[in-house]
Design a protein around this motif. Structure first.
Motif, PDB file in Angstrom:
ATOM      1  N   MET A   1      25.831 -19.867 -20.874  1.00 52.83           N
ATOM      2  CA  MET A   1      27.243 -19.582 -20.554  1.00 52.83           C
ATOM      3  C   MET A   1      27.325 -18.549 -19.447  1.00 52.83           C
ATOM      4  O   MET A   1      26.606 -17.556 -19.473  1.00 52.83           O
ATOM      5  CB  MET A   1      27.935 -19.073 -21.804  1.00 52.83           C
TER       6      MET A   1
ATOM      7  N   LEU B   1      36.668 -15.869 -22.688  1.00 51.82           N
ATOM      8  CA  LEU B   1      36.697 -15.948 -24.143  1.00 51.82           C
ATOM      9  C   LEU B   1      37.213 -14.657 -24.767  1.00 51.82           C
ATOM     10  O   LEU B   1      37.945 -14.668 -25.753  1.00 51.82           O
ATOM     11  CB  LEU B   1      35.301 -16.248 -24.691  1.00 51.82           C
TER      12      LEU B   1
ATOM     13  N   LEU C   1      40.804 -14.621 -24.989  1.00 53.09           N
ATOM     14  CA  LEU C   1      41.411 -15.720 -25.741  1.00 53.09           C
ATOM     15  C   LEU C   1      42.321 -15.237 -26.882  1.00 53.09           C
ATOM     16  O   LEU C   1      43.458 -15.708 -27.007  1.00 53.09           O
ATOM     17  CB  LEU C   1      40.309 -16.639 -26.274  1.00 53.09           C
TER      18      LEU C   1
ATOM     19  N   LEU D   1      51.835 -17.043 -29.238  1.00 50.29           N
ATOM     20  CA  LEU D   1      52.568 -17.076 -30.505  1.00 50.29           C
ATOM     21  C   LEU D   1      53.854 -16.264 -30.419  1.00 50.29           C
ATOM     22  O   LEU D   1      54.905 -16.679 -30.910  1.00 50.29           O
ATOM     23  CB  LEU D   1      51.697 -16.541 -31.645  1.00 50.29           C
TER      24      LEU D   1
ATOM     25  N   PHE E   1      57.458 -17.848 -31.124  1.00 44.37           N
ATOM     26  CA  PHE E   1      58.335 -17.396 -32.210  1.00 44.37           C
ATOM     27  C   PHE E   1      59.635 -16.808 -31.660  1.00 44.37           C
ATOM     28  O   PHE E   1      60.705 -17.012 -32.218  1.00 44.37           O
ATOM     29  CB  PHE E   1      57.621 -16.377 -33.097  1.00 44.37           C
TER      30      PHE E   1
ATOM     31  N   GLN F   1      62.205 -19.279 -30.951  1.00 43.79           N
ATOM     32  CA  GLN F   1      62.860 -19.885 -32.107  1.00 43.79           C
ATOM     33  C   GLN F   1      63.919 -18.983 -32.724  1.00 43.79           C
ATOM     34  O   GLN F   1      64.684 -19.407 -33.583  1.00 43.79           O
ATOM     35  CB  GLN F   1      61.821 -20.238 -33.171  1.00 43.79           C
TER      36      GLN F   1
ATOM     37  N   LEU G   1      54.933 -24.714 -36.660  1.00 43.16           N
ATOM     38  CA  LEU G   1      54.129 -23.625 -36.098  1.00 43.16           C
ATOM     39  C   LEU G   1      53.825 -22.588 -37.176  1.00 43.16           C
ATOM     40  O   LEU G   1      52.720 -22.054 -37.265  1.00 43.16           O
ATOM     41  CB  LEU G   1      54.889 -22.991 -34.927  1.00 43.16           C
ATOM     42  N   LEU G   2      54.843 -22.329 -38.009  1.00 44.73           N
ATOM     43  CA  LEU G   2      54.685 -21.373 -39.102  1.00 44.73           C
ATOM     44  C   LEU G   2      53.560 -21.787 -40.032  1.00 44.73           C
ATOM     45  O   LEU G   2      52.670 -21.006 -40.359  1.00 44.73           O
ATOM     46  CB  LEU G   2      56.004 -21.278 -39.873  1.00 44.73           C
TER      47      LEU G   2
ATOM     48  N   THR H   1      49.937 -22.233 -37.958  1.00 39.28           N
ATOM     49  CA  THR H   1      49.253 -21.105 -37.334  1.00 39.28           C
ATOM     50  C   THR H   1      47.902 -20.765 -37.989  1.00 39.28           C
ATOM     51  O   THR H   1      46.912 -20.601 -37.276  1.00 39.28           O
ATOM     52  CB  THR H   1      50.167 -19.865 -37.301  1.00 39.28           C
TER      53      THR H   1
ATOM     54  N   VAL I   1      40.495 -22.207 -33.595  1.00 36.06           N
ATOM     55  CA  VAL I   1      40.110 -21.479 -32.379  1.00 36.06           C
ATOM     56  C   VAL I   1      38.945 -20.539 -32.671  1.00 36.06           C
ATOM     57  O   VAL I   1      37.936 -20.530 -31.955  1.00 36.06           O
ATOM     58  CB  VAL I   1      41.319 -20.682 -31.820  1.00 36.06           C
TER      59      VAL I   1
ATOM     60  N   VAL J   1      35.061 -20.613 -31.188  1.00 32.13           N
ATOM     61  CA  VAL J   1      34.469 -19.472 -30.497  1.00 32.13           C
ATOM     62  C   VAL J   1      33.145 -19.096 -31.151  1.00 32.13           C
ATOM     63  O   VAL J   1      32.123 -18.885 -30.480  1.00 32.13           O
ATOM     64  CB  VAL J   1      35.443 -18.267 -30.501  1.00 32.13           C
TER      65      VAL J   1
ATOM     66  N   VAL K   1      30.442 -21.775 -30.457  1.00 29.53           N
ATOM     67  CA  VAL K   1      29.972 -21.729 -29.070  1.00 29.53           C
ATOM     68  C   VAL K   1      29.031 -20.543 -28.861  1.00 29.53           C
ATOM     69  O   VAL K   1      27.956 -20.678 -28.297  1.00 29.53           O
ATOM     70  CB  VAL K   1      31.171 -21.658 -28.096  1.00 29.53           C
TER      71      VAL K   1
ATOM     72  N   GLN L   1      24.924 -20.454 -28.079  1.00 31.54           N
ATOM     73  CA  GLN L   1      24.396 -19.750 -26.910  1.00 31.54           C
ATOM     74  C   GLN L   1      23.251 -18.836 -27.335  1.00 31.54           C
ATOM     75  O   GLN L   1      22.232 -18.756 -26.669  1.00 31.54           O
ATOM     76  CB  GLN L   1      25.526 -18.940 -26.278  1.00 31.54           C
TER      77      GLN L   1
END
Lengths: 179, 150
Positions: free
Chosen positions: A1, A9, A12, A20, A24, A27, B104-105, B108, B115, B119, B122, B126
């Motif tokens: 990498m 990353l 991220l 988010l 939110f 909304q 979404l609530l 999440t 996610v 991570v 990955v 490595q």
């Protein structure tokens, strides 16, 4: 990498957080005091209430009479209702048909309230159990609904009406739903 | 002595919960239990973060009455909830249902899990490629260690 990807990353979580927050925030309505109403654009629920004299009734048929009306949920025990009463009176004086729904109030108390402040209502439905108000999704008094000539609920205002709200919101909306 | 009595009184009064007391409790204990269970999931609209079981507000009392009435008519939880949602919207339910507005609530945690999992996977892969040195590299490393000392 590669090093650059690694740095990407590291950001991220921050990016996800910002994403988010934005999602939110989008909304949330701009004014949290505006309570959602599922009854908007729906027909007025069937109500049939005696009036203060017990002689006549406030019924569903009053709400689809061809021209828009206001329905004001009020009670003699409700402080903001005293405050908004002037505004209701001015609207009635301006030619608006205003129906009243006396919410969880003893008829004697409602009568005393109206003797003292005047009666701007074309008709009043006595809802002592609060059952009719629940049909309307009412949280408490005061609340004001605009119902168009076909009996469809077009607007709901929670809380006391002020002269500003009456002039800038209620009257224009009444005019808009008339056509 | 009086001090201790007072202190104890104060300590134990905090454990007294404010629970709405009704005159219209259903006679059939099974039905009342069912009504109570449904009420636990209905929001007290004027106090907002309590269920109608925990509230003494007038509207909460009226809604409890309606729940009991409908349970006595033989309705199930979904039917009672549908009745209230038709008047007050999803907001009346303490557990928001999965819908276009709430995906979404509910999504999440799964999103974050996905996610974070990616991570971790990955970065772990490595690390493995770093651990597995080629034979030539290992020889070179050994030579350097030999030359310069560990």
């Amino acid at each position: 990498m590669t090093g650059r990807l690694k740095w990407g990353l590291a950001f991220l979580p921050l990016a996800a957080f910002v994403g988010l927050v934005v999602a939110f925030l989008a909304q949330i309505d701009e004014d949290p005091s505006i309570l959602p109403s599922v009854l908007l654009e729906k027909p007025m629920p069937a109500i049939d209430l005696p009036n203060l004299n017990g002689a006549q009734r406030l019924a569903l048929s009053d709400f689809a009479a061809g021209s828009p009306v206001l329905l004001n949920v009020f009670a003699s025990w409700c402080q903001p209702c005293w405050a908004e009463h002037d505004v209701i009176t001015q609207l009635a004086d301006a030619g608006v048909t205003v129906y009243g729904l006396a919410y969880k109030d003893a008829p004697a108390d409602t009568r005393r309230f109206l003797r003292r402040l005047g009666n701007p209502y074309a008709e009043i439905g006595v809802d002592q159990s609060g059952r009719a108000a629940i049909e309307l999704g009412v949280y408490g008094a005061p609340e004001t609904f605009i119902i168009d000539g076909q009996g469809i609920i077009r607007h709901r205002h929670v809380g006391a009406l002020t002269p500003d709200i009456a002039q800038q919101k209620i009257l224009p909306l009444l005019k808009a739903v008339e056509s | 002595m009086r001090f201790w009595v007072l202190l104890l009184t104060l300590v134990f009064t905090t454990s007294v919960h404010a629970i709405g007391v009704d005159g219209d409790v259903l006679e059939e204990p099974k039905l009342e239990a069912k009504a109570q269970e449904i009420m636990g999931g209905i929001r007290c609209l004027v106090c907002q973060n309590q269920s109608i079981v925990d509230s003494n507000a007038g509207l909460a009392e009226d809604l409890r009455h309606i729940v009991r009435e409908r349970v006595a008519l033989g309705e199930n939880e979904a039917e009672v909830q549908a009745y209230l949602v038709a008047r007050y919207g999803d907001w009346v339910l303490l557990r928001p249902p999965f819908s276009a507005k709430t995906w979404l609530l509910w999504g999440t945690p799964i999103l974050i899990l996905g996610v974070a999992g990616t991570v971790i996977l990955v970065s772990r892969r490595q690390r493995q490629t770093m651990e597995a040195l080629s034979d030539a590299d290992t020889a070179e490393a050994d030579r350097l260690i030999e030359e310069y000392g560990a």
